[in-house]
Design a protein around this motif. Structure first.
Motif, mmCIF file in Angstrom:
data_model
loop_
_atom_site.group_PDB
_atom_site.id
_atom_site.type_symbol
_atom_site.label_atom_id
_atom_site.label_comp_id
_atom_site.label_asym_id
_atom_site.label_seq_id
_atom_site.Cartn_x
_atom_site.Cartn_y
_atom_site.Cartn_z
ATOM 1 N N ARG A 134 0.867 41.045 -8.227
ATOM 2 C CA ARG A 134 0.920 41.791 -8.054
ATOM 3 C C ARG A 134 0.250 42.270 -6.471
ATOM 4 N N HIS A 135 -1.394 41.157 -7.038
ATOM 5 C CA HIS A 135 -2.926 41.943 -5.645
ATOM 6 C C HIS A 135 -2.422 41.015 -4.460
ATOM 7 N N TYR A 136 -0.890 40.044 -4.467
ATOM 8 C CA TYR A 136 -1.062 39.433 -3.454
ATOM 9 C C TYR A 136 -0.252 39.987 -2.362
ATOM 10 N N ARG A 149 3.067 44.265 8.615
ATOM 11 C CA ARG A 149 3.786 44.486 9.519
ATOM 12 C C ARG A 149 3.675 44.773 10.916
ATOM 13 N N MET A 150 2.656 45.378 10.490
ATOM 14 C CA MET A 150 1.830 46.199 12.159
ATOM 15 C C MET A 150 1.390 45.048 12.887
ATOM 16 N N LEU A 151 0.586 43.946 12.363
ATOM 17 C CA LEU A 151 0.630 42.795 13.458
ATOM 18 C C LEU A 151 1.172 42.129 14.198
ATOM 19 N N PHE A 153 -14.500 46.019 -3.995
ATOM 20 C CA PHE A 153 -12.997 44.566 -3.992
ATOM 21 C C PHE A 153 -13.849 43.659 -3.988
ATOM 22 N N ILE A 154 -15.144 42.304 -3.919
ATOM 23 C CA ILE A 154 -15.265 41.360 -3.445
ATOM 24 C C ILE A 154 -15.278 40.668 -4.587
ATOM 25 N N SER A 155 -14.136 39.887 -4.449
ATOM 26 C CA SER A 155 -14.005 38.622 -5.358
ATOM 27 C C SER A 155 -14.835 37.959 -5.302
ATOM 28 N N LEU A 164 -16.231 42.345 3.157
ATOM 29 C CA LEU A 164 -15.425 43.565 4.670
ATOM 30 C C LEU A 164 -15.696 44.751 4.087
ATOM 31 N N THR A 165 -14.755 44.487 2.191
ATOM 32 C CA THR A 165 -13.922 45.426 2.897
ATOM 33 C C THR A 165 -15.235 46.892 1.817
ATOM 34 N N GLU A 166 -15.163 47.971 2.066
ATOM 35 C CA GLU A 166 -16.195 49.388 1.671
ATOM 36 C C GLU A 166 -14.983 50.267 1.453
ATOM 37 N N GLY A 199 -4.691 42.646 -0.588
ATOM 38 C CA GLY A 199 -5.951 41.201 -0.419
ATOM 39 C C GLY A 199 -5.516 40.528 0.689
ATOM 40 N N GLU A 200 -6.188 40.429 1.423
ATOM 41 C CA GLU A 200 -6.159 39.450 2.281
ATOM 42 C C GLU A 200 -5.226 40.630 3.521
ATOM 43 N N GLY A 201 -5.174 41.524 3.443
ATOM 44 C CA GLY A 201 -3.922 42.446 4.094
ATOM 45 C C GLY A 201 -3.077 42.676 3.610
ATOM 46 N N THR A 202 -3.099 44.354 3.847
ATOM 47 C CA THR A 202 -1.463 44.804 3.100
ATOM 48 C C THR A 202 -0.150 44.719 3.547
ATOM 49 N N SER A 203 0.661 44.183 3.232
ATOM 50 C CA SER A 203 1.901 44.143 3.527
ATOM 51 C C SER A 203 2.179 45.053 4.751
ATOM 52 N N GLU A 204 1.528 46.454 4.348
ATOM 53 C CA GLU A 204 2.003 47.306 5.668
ATOM 54 C C GLU A 204 1.343 46.829 6.909
ATOM 55 N N VAL A 205 -0.155 46.335 6.281
ATOM 56 C CA VAL A 205 -1.242 45.925 7.811
ATOM 57 C C VAL A 205 0.078 44.355 8.826
ATOM 58 N N ALA A 247 -13.042 52.395 3.570
ATOM 59 C CA ALA A 247 -13.016 51.098 5.158
ATOM 60 C C ALA A 247 -12.124 50.134 4.032
ATOM 61 N N GLY A 248 -11.145 49.695 4.074
ATOM 62 C CA GLY A 248 -10.269 48.703 3.741
ATOM 63 C C GLY A 248 -9.352 48.013 4.747
ATOM 64 N N SER A 249 -7.539 48.757 4.710
ATOM 65 C CA SER A 249 -6.510 48.351 6.101
ATOM 66 C C SER A 249 -7.726 48.668 7.272
ATOM 67 N N HIS A 260 -2.994 28.738 -13.568
ATOM 68 C CA HIS A 260 -3.446 30.068 -13.610
ATOM 69 C C HIS A 260 -3.832 30.352 -12.544
ATOM 70 N N ARG A 261 -3.607 31.371 -11.797
ATOM 71 C CA ARG A 261 -3.815 31.898 -10.152
ATOM 72 C C ARG A 261 -6.314 31.997 -10.961
ATOM 73 N N VAL A 262 -6.577 31.804 -11.558
ATOM 74 C CA VAL A 262 -8.382 31.943 -11.421
ATOM 75 C C VAL A 262 -8.284 30.731 -10.887
HETATM 76 C C1 LIG Z 1 -7.503 41.249 -5.926
HETATM 77 C C2 LIG Z 1 -8.333 41.307 -4.232
HETATM 78 C C3 LIG Z 1 -9.696 40.422 -4.169
HETATM 79 C C4 LIG Z 1 -9.551 41.199 -2.652
HETATM 80 N N1 LIG Z 1 -10.648 40.499 -2.658
HETATM 81 C C5 LIG Z 1 -11.468 40.681 -1.368
HETATM 82 C C6 LIG Z 1 -12.943 40.450 -0.834
HETATM 83 O O1 LIG Z 1 -13.291 39.054 -1.839
HETATM 84 N N2 LIG Z 1 -13.503 40.767 0.274
HETATM 85 C C7 LIG Z 1 -13.578 41.850 1.155
HETATM 86 O O2 LIG Z 1 -14.014 42.088 1.823
HETATM 87 N N3 LIG Z 1 -12.126 42.813 0.296
HETATM 88 C C8 LIG Z 1 -11.400 42.550 -0.531
HETATM 89 N N4 LIG Z 1 -9.791 42.505 -1.314
HETATM 90 C C9 LIG Z 1 -10.311 43.879 -0.151
HETATM 91 C C10 LIG Z 1 -8.952 44.175 0.208
HETATM 92 O O3 LIG Z 1 -8.611 43.577 1.311
HETATM 93 C C11 LIG Z 1 -8.380 45.379 0.517
HETATM 94 O O4 LIG Z 1 -7.552 46.307 -0.888
HETATM 95 C C12 LIG Z 1 -7.361 46.116 1.287
HETATM 96 O O5 LIG Z 1 -7.431 45.122 2.531
HETATM 97 C C13 LIG Z 1 -6.464 47.244 1.836
HETATM 98 O O6 LIG Z 1 -7.979 48.033 1.623
HETATM 99 P P1 LIG Z 1 -7.637 48.782 0.797
HETATM 100 O O7 LIG Z 1 -7.580 48.691 -0.377
HETATM 101 O O8 LIG Z 1 -8.489 49.870 0.906
HETATM 102 O O9 LIG Z 1 -5.598 50.223 0.809
HETATM 103 P P2 LIG Z 1 -5.897 51.679 2.241
HETATM 104 O O10 LIG Z 1 -6.346 50.555 3.332
HETATM 105 O O11 LIG Z 1 -6.531 52.501 2.047
HETATM 106 O O12 LIG Z 1 -4.978 51.544 1.975
HETATM 107 C C14 LIG Z 1 -3.518 51.981 1.343
HETATM 108 C C15 LIG Z 1 -1.749 51.810 0.657
HETATM 109 O O13 LIG Z 1 -2.056 52.915 2.963
HETATM 110 C C16 LIG Z 1 -1.401 51.225 3.611
HETATM 111 N N5 LIG Z 1 -1.437 51.949 4.922
HETATM 112 C C17 LIG Z 1 -3.076 52.173 6.133
HETATM 113 N N6 LIG Z 1 -3.058 51.943 6.971
HETATM 114 C C18 LIG Z 1 -1.920 52.199 7.326
HETATM 115 C C19 LIG Z 1 -0.882 52.365 8.467
HETATM 116 N N7 LIG Z 1 -1.829 53.160 9.717
HETATM 117 N N8 LIG Z 1 0.071 52.455 8.413
HETATM 118 C C20 LIG Z 1 0.628 52.173 7.320
HETATM 119 N N9 LIG Z 1 0.152 52.061 5.756
HETATM 120 C C21 LIG Z 1 -0.588 52.105 5.777
HETATM 121 C C22 LIG Z 1 -2.008 49.904 2.830
HETATM 122 O O14 LIG Z 1 -1.507 48.826 3.523
HETATM 123 C C23 LIG Z 1 -2.078 50.381 1.396
HETATM 124 O O15 LIG Z 1 -0.598 50.388 1.015
HETATM 125 C C24 LIG Z 1 -9.658 42.248 -2.257
HETATM 126 C C25 LIG Z 1 -8.137 43.434 -2.745
HETATM 127 C C26 LIG Z 1 -7.659 42.785 -3.867
HETATM 128 C C27 LIG Z 1 -6.726 43.630 -4.432
#
Ligand SMILES: Cc1cc2nc3c(=O)[nH]c(=O)nc-3n(C[C@H](O)[C@H](O)[C@H](O)COP(=O)(O)OP(=O)(O)OC[C@H]3O[C@@H](n4cnc5c(N)ncnc54)[C@H](O)[C@@H]3O)c2cc1C
Length: 383
Positions: free
Chosen positions: A358-360, A371-373, A156-158, A125-127, A363-369, A130-132, A80-82
């Motif tokens: 699905r959240h993988y 790919r950018m890195l 979104f702070i775990s 970190l996330t606000e 969280g910890e940087g989206t797939s798009e981010v 400010a996410g990605s 279980h993920r938790v």
């Molecule tokens: C289960 C879970 C646990 C988490 N735990 C934590 C935690 O403990 N602490 C913490 O600080 N954060 C946490 N997060 C936050 C997580 O790091 C952010 O949700 C994530 O970085 C994406 O930010 P966002 O949700 O604001 O999406 P956004 O940044 O708004 O992005 C939305 C979409 O746009 C895409 N996108 C953004 N910019 C670009 C670009 N330049 N080019 C192409 N596509 C782009 C993204 O890939 C995404 O698909 C958690 C998130 C989840 C889901």
């Protein structure tokens, strides 16, 4: 194909698997029914030595390597993920920053208690704004007599709602931002001006909660600075490399369990007079899943080996996280297809895996981010 770690780690795998199957798996149903993690899970994990496992032995941890922690996460994810969240809160991004950058005072105050699970930590970190683009955070810390005053909001702070200490990324120099203008500050629960203003659940298990944290003129002393003033972004990015490897291994563990379940089901379920396993359409799904898992594991284990050898891995942690998190999406989808209607029934583990993984990709940087890195690294090294 069996892709192995060292003999010591393979022995550890057998121990964690036994522990997970016998002790933790029976709690999975209760976690799903209540949406809470029972204290028993924390106690079992503590007694088995997995909480705070990366923390130094002198502070009651196990001084475990990143590979050892990833292996434990892989095995826990089969259930279980938790359960992986318990390691996160005691050995994850914030606890590992204590080990790398914490002052003697901070280590004495927090590390021993994190190692026993008496304290839990979160990483903020996330606000909302400010996410990605994490360097765009606006939570600020301004200088005050003997410390800093924090204002802003994180979301979104775990485990933010149950953390005793949160490492909060703040802007201390708006001109410099990621280049020396972000500082990591430790904020303890019950600090005046700090509150948990919302707790969200996701499409995944309700026991994995994400908190909104609000800071209103929240004062912390100078001793709350993690590392040096202005080093926060570097500390965050360093911690995230470990986090990416951890996520990759969680995905591998979940995929492994799904392949096991889907294979057993295909062998036992008979349609049109024959087991599903004798149908080429089903065999191809199982084969593709096996290839997916072997590829993800080979990439992750080799990257872990290079990390342990102190090599510069470039964007390899991003590759592991990206590949594994997309791989688990394909694997859960195929598992549901093989199980048919049963795969969709609430309370049966397959649908929970489908929602949980699905959240993988976010969280910890989206797939798009990622790919950018990876592309940035590629373009820099090929120019
Ligand atoms: C289960 C879970 C646990 C988490 N735990 C934590 C935690 O403990 N602490 C913490 O600080 N954060 C946490 N997060 C936050 C997580 O790091 C952010 O949700 C994530 O970085 C994406 O930010 P966002 O949700 O604001 O999406 P956004 O940044 O708004 O992005 C939305 C979409 O746009 C895409 N996108 C953004 N910019 C670009 C670009 N330049 N080019 C192409 N596509 C782009 C993204 O890939 C995404 O698909 C958690 C998130 C989840 C889901």
């Amino acid at each position: 194909m069996k892709i192995e770690l060292t003999p010591e780690l393979e022995e550890m795998r057998a121990q964690v698997r036994r522990f997970t199957e016998r002790e933790l798996e029976p709690l999975a149903g209760e976690i799903d029914a209540t949406g809470e993690i029972p204290q028993k899970a924390w106690d079992l994990m503590r007694d088995a030595g997995y909480l705070g496992m990366r923390l130094p032995e002198e502070y009651g941890g196990a001084s475990a390597s990143l590979s050892a922690m990833c292996l434990v996460l892989e095995e826990l994810s089969r259930s279980h993920r938790v359960f992986t969240g318990l390691i996160d809160a005691t050995s994850g991004l914030t606890p590992s920053a204590f080990v790398r950058h914490g002052s003697l005072e901070q280590r004495e105050r927090y590390v021993r208690k994190l190692a026993t699970g008496e304290m839990r930590a979160a990483f903020a970190l996330t606000e909302p704004g400010a996410g990605s683009d994490s360097a765009a955070i606006s939570t600020s810390a301004t200088r005050a007599d003997g410390g800093w005053i924090i204002n802003g909001r994180k979301h979104f702070i775990s485990s933010g709602h149950l953390a005793d200490v949160v490492m909060v990324m703040t802007v201390t120099d708006a001109q410099k931002r990621a280049r020396g203008g972000i500082t990591a500050l430790l904020v303890e629960r019950n600090t005046p001006g700090f509150s948990v203003t919302r707790v969200d659940t996701t499409i995944g298990s309700a026991a994995w909660k994400l908190a909104e944290l609000t800071f209103e003129n929240c004062f912390v002393p100078d001793s709350a600075v993690m590392g040096k003033v202005g080093e926060g972004f570097k500390i965050a990015m360093e911690s995230l490399t470990d986090g990416r490897m951890a996520v990759a291994c969680c995905c591998i563990g979940a995929a492994d369990r799904l392949l096991e379940m889907a294979t057993a089901h295909a062998q036992q379920r008979v349609t049109f007079g024959k087991p599903l396993a004798e149908r080429q359409a089903i065999q191809w799904m199982l084969a593709d899943t096996a290839v997916d898992i072997a590829t993800a594991r080979a990439l992750a284990y080799e990257t872990l080996r290079q990390i342990e050898a102190g090599k510069n891995i470039g964007s390899a942690a991003s590759m592991c996280k990206l590949y594994s998190s997309e791989m688990i999406g394909r694997v859960t989808d195929r598992a549901i297809q093989i199980f048919g209607g049963q795969g969709l029934i609430r309370g049966f583990p397959i649908e929970r895996f489908y929602r949980d993984v699905r959240h993988y990709r976010i969280g910890e940087g989206t797939s798009e981010v990622h790919r950018m890195l990876i592309a940035r690294d590629l373009l820099q090294t090929r120019c």
